[in-house]
Scaffold this active site. Sequence first.
Site, PDB file in Angstrom:
ATOM      1  CB  CYS A 119      -0.947  -0.067   1.194  1.00 43.21           C
ATOM      2  SG  CYS A 119      -2.366   1.025   1.104  1.00 43.21           S
ATOM      3  CG  HIS A 120      -0.437   5.009   1.427  1.00 43.47           C
ATOM      4  ND1 HIS A 120      -1.640   4.342   1.349  1.00 43.47           N
ATOM      5  CD2 HIS A 120      -0.644   6.242   0.897  1.00 43.47           C
ATOM      6  CE1 HIS A 120      -2.541   5.142   0.804  1.00 43.47           C
ATOM      7  NE2 HIS A 120      -1.969   6.293   0.514  1.00 43.47           N
ATOM      8  N   GLY A 121       3.248   1.899   1.895  1.00 50.38           N
ATOM      9  CA  GLY A 121       4.620   1.609   2.293  1.00 50.38           C
ATOM     10  C   GLY A 121       5.635   2.006   1.239  1.00 50.38           C
ATOM     11  CD  GLN A 123       2.971   7.888   1.069  1.00 55.47           C
ATOM     12  OE1 GLN A 123       2.532   7.363   2.101  1.00 55.47           O
ATOM     13  NE2 GLN A 123       2.720   9.127   0.736  1.00 55.47           N
TER      14      GLN A 123
END
Length: 200
Positions: A119-121, A123
Amino acid sequence: MTDKPNDLFAASPQSEMHAKPILIITADGAQDLEFFYPYYRFIEAGYHVDVATPKGGEFKGKQGMGLKNTVTLSEVETKPYQLLYIPGGNAPEELKRNEDALAITRSFAESGKPIAAICHGAQLLAAAKVIKGRNIAAWPAVEGEIKEAGGHYVNEAIVIDGQFITARWPGDLPLHLAHTLEVLEEQRLPQRLPRLTAKA
């Protein structure tokens, strides 16, 4: 009546089959499933798991679940660990501005050891500038950050490119963990050649 433990979500003590531990880095606002699914799954598979957060101690996910005891990011020495796992949610937005989190990510990247993110990991991977030329799956809103870091966004449930094992959202967790554990197993069997790139 049996007293309840201090931390209801901390894994119960059990035997560990694998010598090298796994590191999960996260912060407040993590996506609860994306933290606890891998946390419990790794422990179930016989791995010791350490959890590191910016300030150490207690952290809470978006839905209020969390752990009461974590180590601080600044305490982490990456050498003993065989895998870095980065859950998504709001936590990576904080981690990508944390110098210790960036240093940990770069250290793993330089070592060639596997890094799994969901997911946003991604980033944090993008902010650490370790994904140039790599295929990376992530939450769609992270596509711009991946491209800015020189990576290639891929809208697939599981993407393995070199040391990076990435996925998009909670529904991808079963595939993500299955492939992450497979990579860990390959590390324990040196006679097998490591897989460089693959997709489900």
